[in-house]
Design a protein around this motif. Structure first.
Motif, mmCIF file in Angstrom:
data_model
loop_
_atom_site.group_PDB
_atom_site.id
_atom_site.type_symbol
_atom_site.label_atom_id
_atom_site.label_comp_id
_atom_site.label_asym_id
_atom_site.label_seq_id
_atom_site.Cartn_x
_atom_site.Cartn_y
_atom_site.Cartn_z
ATOM 1 N N ILE A 197 88.435 22.052 63.774
ATOM 2 C CA ILE A 197 87.941 20.700 63.536
ATOM 3 C C ILE A 197 87.362 20.667 62.127
ATOM 4 C CG2 ILE A 197 86.378 18.870 64.292
ATOM 5 C CD1 ILE A 197 86.403 20.105 67.072
ATOM 6 N N GLU A 198 88.036 19.999 61.223
ATOM 7 C CA GLU A 198 87.588 19.958 59.839
ATOM 8 C C GLU A 198 86.334 19.107 59.710
ATOM 9 O OE1 GLU A 198 90.892 18.571 57.561
ATOM 10 O OE2 GLU A 198 91.924 20.522 57.624
ATOM 11 N N ALA A 199 85.495 19.489 58.739
ATOM 12 C CA ALA A 199 84.224 18.786 58.566
ATOM 13 C C ALA A 199 83.775 18.854 57.119
ATOM 14 C CB ALA A 199 83.160 19.399 59.470
ATOM 15 N N ASP A 200 83.171 17.776 56.671
ATOM 16 C CA ASP A 200 82.467 17.786 55.387
ATOM 17 C C ASP A 200 81.037 18.270 55.571
ATOM 18 O OD1 ASP A 200 84.627 16.517 53.798
ATOM 19 O OD2 ASP A 200 84.209 14.793 55.088
ATOM 20 N N VAL A 201 80.480 17.964 56.746
ATOM 21 C CA VAL A 201 79.117 18.373 57.109
ATOM 22 C C VAL A 201 79.129 18.781 58.570
ATOM 23 C CG1 VAL A 201 76.723 17.597 57.433
ATOM 24 C CG2 VAL A 201 78.010 16.829 55.427
ATOM 25 N N VAL A 202 78.415 19.860 58.891
ATOM 26 C CA VAL A 202 78.230 20.282 60.277
ATOM 27 C C VAL A 202 76.741 20.249 60.595
ATOM 28 C CG1 VAL A 202 78.466 22.177 61.937
ATOM 29 C CG2 VAL A 202 80.299 21.723 60.292
ATOM 30 N N VAL A 203 76.371 19.620 61.709
ATOM 31 C CA VAL A 203 74.971 19.538 62.135
ATOM 32 C C VAL A 203 74.813 20.363 63.406
ATOM 33 C CG1 VAL A 203 73.095 18.039 62.908
ATOM 34 C CG2 VAL A 203 74.677 17.241 61.124
ATOM 35 N N ASN A 204 74.010 21.401 63.319
ATOM 36 C CA ASN A 204 73.732 22.264 64.464
ATOM 37 C C ASN A 204 72.569 21.665 65.255
ATOM 38 O OD1 ASN A 204 73.238 24.331 66.277
ATOM 39 N ND2 ASN A 204 72.386 25.742 64.748
ATOM 40 N N ALA A 205 72.899 20.956 66.336
ATOM 41 C CA ALA A 205 71.890 20.347 67.199
ATOM 42 C C ALA A 205 72.043 20.902 68.611
ATOM 43 C CB ALA A 205 72.037 18.830 67.193
ATOM 44 N N ALA A 206 72.220 22.208 68.698
ATOM 45 C CA ALA A 206 72.533 22.856 69.970
ATOM 46 C C ALA A 206 71.306 23.293 70.752
ATOM 47 C CB ALA A 206 73.452 24.055 69.726
ATOM 48 N N GLY A 207 70.123 22.825 70.379
ATOM 49 C CA GLY A 207 68.924 23.106 71.158
ATOM 50 C C GLY A 207 68.649 24.590 71.292
ATOM 51 N N PRO A 208 68.361 25.072 72.505
ATOM 52 C CA PRO A 208 68.046 26.492 72.689
ATOM 53 C C PRO A 208 69.202 27.419 72.317
ATOM 54 C CG PRO A 208 67.420 25.213 74.620
ATOM 55 C CD PRO A 208 68.233 24.313 73.755
ATOM 56 N N TRP A 209 70.409 26.872 72.287
ATOM 57 C CA TRP A 209 71.584 27.658 71.933
ATOM 58 C C TRP A 209 71.884 27.591 70.424
ATOM 59 C CZ3 TRP A 209 70.985 24.603 76.185
ATOM 60 C CH2 TRP A 209 70.996 25.258 77.424
ATOM 61 N N ALA A 210 71.003 26.942 69.665
ATOM 62 C CA ALA A 210 71.238 26.787 68.224
ATOM 63 C C ALA A 210 71.263 28.126 67.511
ATOM 64 C CB ALA A 210 70.165 25.888 67.605
ATOM 65 N N GLY A 211 70.500 29.103 68.001
ATOM 66 C CA GLY A 211 70.532 30.432 67.408
ATOM 67 C C GLY A 211 71.888 31.081 67.603
ATOM 68 N N GLN A 212 72.427 31.006 68.811
ATOM 69 C CA GLN A 212 73.748 31.576 69.087
ATOM 70 C C GLN A 212 74.833 30.867 68.283
ATOM 71 O OE1 GLN A 212 74.390 31.352 73.307
ATOM 72 N NE2 GLN A 212 73.042 33.089 73.764
ATOM 73 N N VAL A 213 74.775 29.548 68.249
ATOM 74 C CA VAL A 213 75.789 28.775 67.525
ATOM 75 C C VAL A 213 75.723 29.077 66.032
ATOM 76 C CG1 VAL A 213 76.462 26.432 66.843
ATOM 77 C CG2 VAL A 213 75.937 26.937 69.243
ATOM 78 N N SER A 214 74.522 29.141 65.488
ATOM 79 C CA SER A 214 74.382 29.405 64.054
ATOM 80 C C SER A 214 74.934 30.783 63.695
ATOM 81 C CB SER A 214 72.920 29.284 63.623
ATOM 82 O OG SER A 214 72.109 30.251 64.277
#
Length: 390
Positions: A197-214
């Motif tokens: 999924i192409e993106a110009d900006v990515v916003v990590n709003a994954a809550g408690p899973w934001a550490g894993q996603v990041s």
């Protein structure tokens, strides 16, 4: 029109609020969630919009901004879809904070006096009894916070997301992020199974899973889960009229220990059920509900509302809150990976702070003056860039 492609990771209330703000600003928004909207932390909260539990500083300013924005957002959604707005169950019922010891009274009085720009009204014993007839009379101090409010968390998140979709956003549920593409030090897309999924900006709003996603995106932040539990009674309309909590709740929220912290937090819903909390403990993503934790919560709640002793408990639930060691949200662009933004770390305050966080994100992305200083929320803080525990 601004057609910058923004991929928002997470369809909880913070992600939904961000998606709505950015869609309204003309961004091309795609919301990606590995599950269903509002299916994680958002659906396991109490729906609090509070200024009463925040001391002076940036988080209090964000709470004040959010408290101001919430009724406006509800009104705007009502103009689009009255049923969606009704599902938010926005209730500006106010909160009451009480102390039950002399030391607690002194601490509560000093805390209320320290909150700039917040209405905190001391209550006499008679005023308290009139406001909450079922509350214990063993109270040494009480303050009314008329700006505190409540929403139904899942209903609010779905209403925000629905508004975003009406303004052009798209939703990809059941889609897990597994990696990222990077070019010249900037993120250019997120990888999901079988697709980019192409993106110009990515916003990590994954809550408690934001550490894993990041970490999967290549720029790990130290956001960890902190678990809380809530008891729900059978309906008993009118017995509890405000959000009422013991002053030690503030200390439990701000505690650094990973050990169990409990405090008495009692409030009713529009349907008449009473929510009884609260607990804080760091146990990773262990989702087991422990009877000893529920018992500790119930004991403290009964000290405030003895009338609850004979009330049936209908259910209990628990959820994870996104915890950062310095107890502040994370909002801003990652200094290590351009075009990656984080909007997380609100712990148990994400419901209330969501709309203010989204407003600040929009202002930062379009380059306008933010509604409040955001330096304390930046990603380049020691607590955020600390090594993430395995």
């Amino acid at each position: 029109m601004n057609r910058t492609r923004v991929v928002v990771l997470g369809a909880g209330i913070v992600g939904a609020a961000c998606a709505r703000e950015l869609s309204l600003a003309g961004f091309d928004v795609v919301v990606v969630d590995r599950g269903r909207p509002a299916g994680g932390t958002t659906s396991h909260g109490e729906g609090n919009i509070l200024v009463s539990d925040k001391g002076p500083g940036a988080e209090l300013e964000l709470a004040k901004l959010s408290t101001e924005l919430w009724p406006r957002v509800v009104a705007e959604i009502a103009d689009e879809d009255a049923r969606a707005a009704a599902a938010i169950e926005y209730d500006p019922k106010g909160g009451i904070v009480v102390a039950t010891t002399d030391d607690g009274a002194r601490a509560l009085t000093a805390f209320a006096a320290s909150q700039p720009g917040v209405r905190a009204e001391p209550l006499s014993h008679k005023e308290l009894a009139d406001a909450e007839p079922a509350l214990t009379r063993e109270v040494t101090a009480a303050f009314h916070y008329p700006e505190d409010a409540q929403v139904q968390p899942a209903g609010a998140a779905l209403a925000l997301l629905g508004s975003a979709l009406r303004h052009g956003a798209r939703l990809r549920s059941g889609t897990e992020v597994v990696g990222a593409t990077v070019h010249n030090g900037r993120i250019t897309g997120v990888r999901v199974p079988g697709e980019l999924i192409e993106a110009d900006v990515v916003v990590n709003a994954a809550g408690p899973w934001a550490g894993q996603v990041s970490a999967r995106l290549g720029a790990a932040i130290a956001v960890r889960p902190r678990r809380g539990e809530v008891l729900v009674t059978t309906p008993m309309p009118g017995v509890v009229r405000h959000k009422v909590y013991d002053a030690d709740y503030v200390g439990a929220v701000g505690a650094d220990s990973g050990d169990l912290q409990t405090s008495a937090v009692v409030e009713s819903t529009w349907g008449g059920t009473v929510l009884i909390g609260s607990s804080r403990r760091r146990v990773g993503f262990d989702d087991a509900i422990r009877p000893d934790v529920l018992s500790a919560i119930a004991v403290k709640a009964l000290r405030l509302f003895p009338a609850l002793a004979d009330v049936a408990i209908m259910r209990a639930y628990g959820g994870f809150r996104p915890y950062v060691d310095d107890h502040l949200p994370v909002l801003g662009e990652d200094p290590r990976l351009g075009n990656l933004w984080h909007a997380t770390g609100h712990e148990g305050a994400g419901i209330g702070l969501s709309v203010g966080t989204a407003r600040l994100l929009r202002e930062l992305l379009i380059g306008s003056e933010p509604s409040m200083p955001v330096e304390e929320f930046t990603v380049d803080r020691p607590a955020v860039l600390a090594e993430v525990a395995a």
